[in-house]
Motif scaffolding. Structure first.
Motif, PDB file in Angstrom:
ATOM      1  N   GLU A   1      41.666  70.012  -6.870  1.00 53.80           N
ATOM      2  CA  GLU A   1      43.013  70.059  -6.195  1.00 53.80           C
ATOM      3  C   GLU A   1      42.798  70.562  -4.842  1.00 53.80           C
ATOM      4  O   GLU A   1      43.901  70.488  -4.188  1.00 53.80           O
ATOM      5  CB  GLU A   1      44.016  70.968  -6.955  1.00 53.80           C
TER       6      GLU A   1
ATOM      7  N   TYR B   1      47.704  60.764  -3.901  1.00 54.59           N
ATOM      8  CA  TYR B   1      48.102  61.823  -3.010  1.00 54.59           C
ATOM      9  C   TYR B   1      48.599  63.289  -3.589  1.00 54.59           C
ATOM     10  O   TYR B   1      49.262  63.859  -3.144  1.00 54.59           O
ATOM     11  CB  TYR B   1      49.003  61.279  -2.014  1.00 54.59           C
TER      12      TYR B   1
ATOM     13  N   GLU C   1      47.833  66.361  -1.895  1.00 51.93           N
ATOM     14  CA  GLU C   1      48.223  66.364  -0.406  1.00 51.93           C
ATOM     15  C   GLU C   1      49.328  67.638  -0.041  1.00 51.93           C
ATOM     16  O   GLU C   1      49.122  68.259   1.110  1.00 51.93           O
ATOM     17  CB  GLU C   1      48.587  65.146   0.168  1.00 51.93           C
ATOM     18  N   ASN C   2      50.431  67.532  -0.862  1.00 52.28           N
ATOM     19  CA  ASN C   2      51.310  68.658  -0.512  1.00 52.28           C
ATOM     20  C   ASN C   2      51.466  69.980  -1.235  1.00 52.28           C
ATOM     21  O   ASN C   2      52.374  70.690  -1.147  1.00 52.28           O
ATOM     22  CB  ASN C   2      52.842  67.729  -0.770  1.00 52.28           C
ATOM     23  N   LYS C   3      50.281  70.094  -1.779  1.00 47.50           N
ATOM     24  CA  LYS C   3      50.128  71.597  -2.523  1.00 47.50           C
ATOM     25  C   LYS C   3      50.133  72.687  -1.190  1.00 47.50           C
ATOM     26  O   LYS C   3      49.405  72.222  -0.200  1.00 47.50           O
ATOM     27  CB  LYS C   3      48.876  71.578  -3.328  1.00 47.50           C
ATOM     28  N   GLU C   4      50.379  74.004  -1.827  1.00 46.94           N
ATOM     29  CA  GLU C   4      50.440  74.790  -0.566  1.00 46.94           C
ATOM     30  C   GLU C   4      49.046  75.101  -0.409  1.00 46.94           C
ATOM     31  O   GLU C   4      48.665  75.462   0.902  1.00 46.94           O
ATOM     32  CB  GLU C   4      51.018  76.158  -1.239  1.00 46.94           C
TER      33      GLU C   4
ATOM     34  N   ARG D   1      43.527  68.938   2.332  1.00 47.03           N
ATOM     35  CA  ARG D   1      44.371  67.838   2.705  1.00 47.03           C
ATOM     36  C   ARG D   1      43.646  66.787   3.362  1.00 47.03           C
ATOM     37  O   ARG D   1      43.281  65.763   2.820  1.00 47.03           O
ATOM     38  CB  ARG D   1      45.706  68.297   3.597  1.00 47.03           C
ATOM     39  N   LYS D   2      43.055  66.970   4.502  1.00 46.07           N
ATOM     40  CA  LYS D   2      42.433  65.742   5.437  1.00 46.07           C
ATOM     41  C   LYS D   2      41.325  66.458   6.065  1.00 46.07           C
ATOM     42  O   LYS D   2      41.390  67.788   6.821  1.00 46.07           O
ATOM     43  CB  LYS D   2      43.282  65.114   6.273  1.00 46.07           C
TER      44      LYS D   2
END
Length: 520
Positions: free
Chosen positions: A315, A333, A336-339, A343-344
């Motif tokens: 994750e 994705y 991508e929006n996990k706290e 991400r990138k």
């Protein structure tokens, strides 16, 4: 006309092509064009406009982009001349690249990768199922080779792969609310092993080698690995070519202290089919696909630092991962929006031609072939090791016999330097006169007057013999005509370089525009 002796092992008649070739901007001539595209027909203009008016004002250039203006023939001459002034694995015996693992890249793989040139990373996934399958299957091969659970191909090279691992460690610790501020590395690991976690804000603790064996001491490691340690990162084998066979004891103790362990496998030639990161206790690892997996290196790019993590850390990997739902491949994705998560680390999903060539190489080699790569690379290196130590004045540290060199070795020519004043960087330039590369070491030089050579599995016995004989010839020159060696190269396009500004960023010129601003 002098007849060339084809049986001689030292090719003293080499001379690289040399053109007095200007920078392409210096060749530019206002108004000169390579091609004049026709104006759009009236029907086209009515349908799509003039291509500019539809753009918002803020996106329009205020002035024309500064590009060189040349004819096609000038462009062709310029780049062909530059190509003739370049050495590489397709031109010379590429042994002297040290830790950069330069090997032969099958040309059929190069041809296959050209099929990707018409693809774009923003295409709908339904139109690029083929390359997505290759990414997904290469991920699975990497998992099998390393024992890790998932891989990302986003990192654009080895250093970025190391940065990704350091970022995963930071995200993991943040997710647990743990405040840890230290990272442990070793002085013979790649410098980026320390630079990457330092960039994430960690204080770096360096392990020194045991003076007898040349590898880190476990008790010394325990003395610095505490509850403040976030991670342990190391290359194994290190740049000396020595493998730490007790590495699992290091990772076990690090885990006891709550730290994560990162394996730098930029040079994996010594371990394919022999040892895996998982069994050594590492939580993550990275491979340089443009090294071990023959993609090829590409003179600094393109590249890929494929980075994998064990189960439970997926994750934190950069998004998207590429998954398969049983019917089609898709961009995942989910993380991508996990706290907490990386991400990138760069755009898109990875350098597709590099991953494709890796896929082709693994498929053509198979598991037995990958194992044979390791056996041949180790055999070549140990044969070269024996031949190198026969050269007067060349030696290697840590010769107690408890640890053999694996896929490479960092030698020293300090005796030759003491006798003649000729340095290892002088030898580096002189080897250019024979069309050969020779590498010294990462900076700083922890070993005096270093020589780092890695033959890999690519060269034949005859290739290794020729390279060693050439070194013998040059080292004799050190005693017979040292000033000639110091003033090299004599038959190369490369000239003596003033390196006095290397440590002064104010004097660096990283582009033509910067050069004009600073020096014109």
């Amino acid at each position: 006309m002098k007849r060339i002796d084809r049986t001689q092992k030292v090719r003293t008649g080499f001379h690289e092509a040399k053109w007095d070739e200007p920078i392409i901007y210096e060749l530019s001539k206002p108004g000169e064009r390579g091609i004049l595209p026709p104006h759009a027909e009236e029907k086209v203009r009515k349908t799509v406009g003039d291509g500019v008016s539809a753009l918002p004002e803020g996106l329009r250039r205020k002035q024309t982009v500064n590009l060189p203006e040349l004819s096609q023939s000038r462009v062709l001459r310029h780049y062909l001349r530059l190509s003739q002034e370049t050495l590489g694995a397709d031109v010379n015996i590429e042994i002297g690249q040290g830790t950069c693992t330069m090997k032969y890249s099958p040309k059929v793989n190069e041809q296959l990768s050209r099929s990707l040139f018409d693809l774009h990373p923003l295409q709908d996934p339904s139109t690029v199922q083929g390359i997505l399958k290759i990414f997904h299957e290469t991920d699975r091969y990497m998992q099998e080779i390393s024992g890790m659970s998932r891989f990302t191909f986003q990192p654009g090279g080895g250093s970025q792969g190391l940065f990704t691992m350091a970022s995963v460690v930071r995200a993991y610790m943040d997710s647990r609310g743990e405040t840890r501020d230290k990272f442990i590395s070793t002085i013979y690991s790649h410098p980026s092993d320390a630079a990457a976690p330092a960039l994430k804000g960690y204080k770096i603790i360096y392990l020194q080698p045991d003076p007898e064996t040349g590898v880190p001491d476990l008790e010394a490691f325990k003395a610095v690995c505490t509850e403040r340690t976030a991670g342990f990162i190391q290359a194994n084998p290190e740049d000396t070519g020595l493998y730490n066979g007790h590495i699992a004891q290091f990772t076990e103790y690090a885990h006891k202290m709550g730290a994560l362990c990162c394996y730098d496998q930029a040079n994996g030639n010594a371990v394919l089919g022999v040892a895996r990161a998982k069994e050594a206790g590492f939580d993550m690892c990275h491979f340089n696909l443009h090294k071990t997996f023959s993609t090829p290196h590409g003179c600094g790019g393109p590249a890929c630092g494929a980075t994998g993590v064990r189960e439970g850390l997926e994750e934190f990997l950069p998004a998207p991962l590429i998954d398969f739902d049983g019917e089609e491949y898709f961009y995942n994705y989910a993380f991508e929006n996990k706290e907490f998560g990386v991400r990138k680390v760069r755009s898109y999903y990875g350098v597709a031609p590099v991953v494709f060539k890796t896929y082709c190489w693994i498929r053509s080699m198979g598991p037995n072939g990958l194992y044979q790569v390791t056996k041949t690379a180790v055999l070549n290196n140990n044969y070269m090791f024996k031949k190198m130590l026969e050269i007067p004045g060349v030696s290697a540290y840590y010769m107690d016999g408890k640890n053999q060199r694996v896929e490479q070795c960092r030698y020293t020519m300090e005796k030759i330097f003491e006798d003649t004043g000729v340095s290892t960087t002088d030898i580096q330039r002189r080897m250019m006169d024979f069309g050969m590369h020779y590498w010294t070491s990462h900076h700083p030089f922890y070993l005096p007057e270093p020589i780092t050579l890695e033959p890999t599995e690519t060269p034949s016995k005859e290739d290794i013999d020729e390279y060693v004989e050439t070194l013998k010839y040059v080292f004799r020159e050190c005693y017979e005509k040292p000033e000639y060696v110091k003033s090299a190269p004599h038959a190369s396009t490369t000239h003596q370089v003033d390196e006095s500004v290397m440590d002064d960023p104010a004097k660096w010129a990283t582009s033509w525009k910067v050069y004009l601003r600073k020096y014109q």
